[in-house]
Design an enzyme around this catalytic site. Structure first.
Site, PDB file in Angstrom:
ATOM      1  N   GLU A  75       0.819  -1.222   0.000  1.00  0.00           N
ATOM      2  CA  GLU A  75       0.000   0.000   0.000  1.00  0.00           C
ATOM      3  C   GLU A  75       0.850   1.268   0.000  1.00  0.00           C
ATOM      4  OE1 GLU A  75      -3.723   0.106   0.533  1.00  0.00           O
ATOM      5  OE2 GLU A  75      -3.656  -1.955  -0.161  1.00  0.00           O
TER       6      GLU A  75
ATOM      7  N   HIS B 274      -4.125   1.857   7.657  1.00  0.00           N
ATOM      8  CA  HIS B 274      -2.734   2.118   7.292  1.00  0.00           C
ATOM      9  C   HIS B 274      -1.999   2.648   8.519  1.00  0.00           C
ATOM     10  CE1 HIS B 274      -3.993   2.797   2.849  1.00  0.00           C
ATOM     11  NE2 HIS B 274      -3.466   1.595   2.977  1.00  0.00           N
TER      12      HIS B 274
ATOM     13  N   CYS C 120      -2.626  11.444   3.613  1.00  0.00           N
ATOM     14  CA  CYS C 120      -3.035  10.548   2.532  1.00  0.00           C
ATOM     15  C   CYS C 120      -2.859  11.198   1.170  1.00  0.00           C
ATOM     16  CB  CYS C 120      -4.501  10.138   2.698  1.00  0.00           C
ATOM     17  SG  CYS C 120      -4.784   8.827   3.908  1.00  0.00           S
TER      18      CYS C 120
END
Length: 445
Positions: A174, A248, A368
């Site tokens: 990711e 995350h 993000c």
């Protein structure tokens, strides 16, 4: 040779919508099917970029993927003209159409993992695009994202581009959302922290929500980037917090230079993790490990406010600032914690709050939206200059968004074939603004 950190923010794409596609992301699922405002989302993102640029921080721009992804829809058996493909998909498999319309590439922290040249064996900057294999709407990004990164970091003397890892659950990757680098300054060799949710050879894993990053993926990237084993740590996320919506690591921890801010429940066997970090960190400046107690900020409030999904940046004027979402001001205790943090004995001395509501409602905060890249002056000079934000490009992009973006987009609007044409027209123009060449599938090579 001097180094700096450059933030490359993802532009929000024209099809930004709330489809609730991300299982394990509380905000994404909570706000599913709400009406989105793509124009506002893109302008909020640009405003964040511009504010950081005005602080004196180098700021880059990453273009979004083209959506809808017609190639994926055709691979799933939908045929005919583009309009027929969309009409057939919306009637028979709307979930796949929603996935192919997602603007999730805006969250550039998931675009890639980047190792700076001062850490790598060959002295070059290494980039591996994330395969994002855990979610269909994200897994389809890797190919185009790799092309965009190659068009931005386009000098082979300085940049090494690796292919994404194999699209297999064992190598679920990711990107930089699970990678932190600690160093006493940007240009000195750093300690690479790869945080994973699951080791496929271990029974320690979450039970409710998926672990999206595997240890095996992190190890593969560290090997291919030529990182020194003595300066690389592989740390497991606490499975219990993944099951509470911490999908995350950048939702529960953030680091910058010699500061690491993390929740007391962030990692599995956390006391040992802290000792490992202390033992491996090398630098003249002292390491500041700041553990946020659950009594001060609960996991629920950390997820709701995205406190740890703030950006932590070094200011040219000295000290560090936290670039926090405005939600931190309305969640009980979080603003008070940040205020106290700035008065404590550490390099953080300022909090800057930004309105990123459109992104936040879909599950992505300030951190993000950006890919962090530590670069030397020579490397920065070798970046595609059209992708570096200045006043002219900022104004040009604001005008571009205003011309092309809708101010309302619902799930029902995804059935409108004209949205496809609007998106392609906008991105074709954007590729010219940013001098990207033919990075999109619909463009003529």
């Amino acid at each position: 040779m001097s180094f700096c950190e450059v933030n490359f923010d993802g532009l929000v794409g024209p099809t930004h919508n709330y489809a609730g596609l991300s299982f394990g992301n509380v905000a994404s699922q909570t706000n599913a099917n709400k009406v989105a405002n793509p124009k506002q989302a893109a302008l909020q993102g640009l405003e964040k970029m511009w504010q950081l640029a005005q602080l004196g921080l180098p700021q880059g721009v990453l273009a979004p993927n083209a959506r809808p992804d017609l190639a994926t829809l055709r691979a799933l058996g939908f045929s005919g003209s583009d309009t027929q493909v969309i009409n057939h998909a919306v009637k028979t498999a709307p979930q796949w159409l929603k996935a192919c319309y997602s603007a999730s590439s805006m969250w550039a922290a998931n675009a890639a993992t980047v190792s700076p040249s001062c850490d790598t064996q060959d002295g070059k900057l290494h980039i591996t695009p994330a395969n994002l294999t855990n979610k269909l709407h994200r897994a389809i990004e890797a190919k185009t994202t790799a092309k965009i990164l190659a068009a931005v970091f386009n000098h082979e003397d300085y940049f090494v581009h690796h292919p994404p890892l194999p699209q297999h659950p064992v190598f679920g990757d990711e990107g930089a959302a699970n990678y932190t680098r600690l160093a006493d300054s940007y240009g000195h060799a750093g300690l690479a922290l790869f945080v994973y949710g699951e080791d496929v050879n271990s029974a320690v894993k979450p039970t409710c929500f998926p672990a999206r990053q595997t240890r095996q993926a992190s190890e593969a990237i560290a090997r291919s980037h030529g990182l020194a084993p003595a300066q690389t740590l592989f740390i497991q996320q606490n499975p219990a917090v993944i099951d509470q919506g911490v999908f995350h690591n950048d939702v529960i921890a953030i680091g910058n230079e010699n500061v690491f801010l993390f929740h007391e429940q962030a990692f599995y066997q956390q006391p040992q993790v802290i000792e490992q970090i202390r033992a491996h960190y090398q630098g003249a400046r002292p390491l500041h490990l700041i553990e946020v107690a659950s009594a001060a900020v609960s996991i629920a409030d950390a997820v709701k406010s995205y406190l740890f999904n703030s950006q932590l940046v070094s200011l040219p004027s000295g000290g560090m600032a936290i670039i926090a979402p405005s939600e931190c001001q309305i969640v009980d205790g979080v603003e008070q914690y940040l205020s106290a943090l700035c008065k404590a004995s550490n390099p953080i001395n300022e909090v800057i709050y930004l309105d990123l509501k459109q992104s936040m409602q879909n599950g992505g905060g300030p951190a993000c939206l950006r890919l962090r890249v530590v670069m030397s002056d020579q490397e920065l000079a070798a970046v595609n200059p059209r992708c570096m934000l200045d006043a002219s490009l900022y104004q040009q992009l604001v005008a571009w968004v205003t011309r092309h973006y809708r101010d309302r987009l619902s799930e029902a609007d995804l059935a409108d074939p004209s949205l496809l044409q609007e998106s392609q027209t906008a991105l074709d123009e954007l590729s010219q603004i940013l001098a990207l060449g033919s990075v999109y599938p619909f463009q003529q090579v």
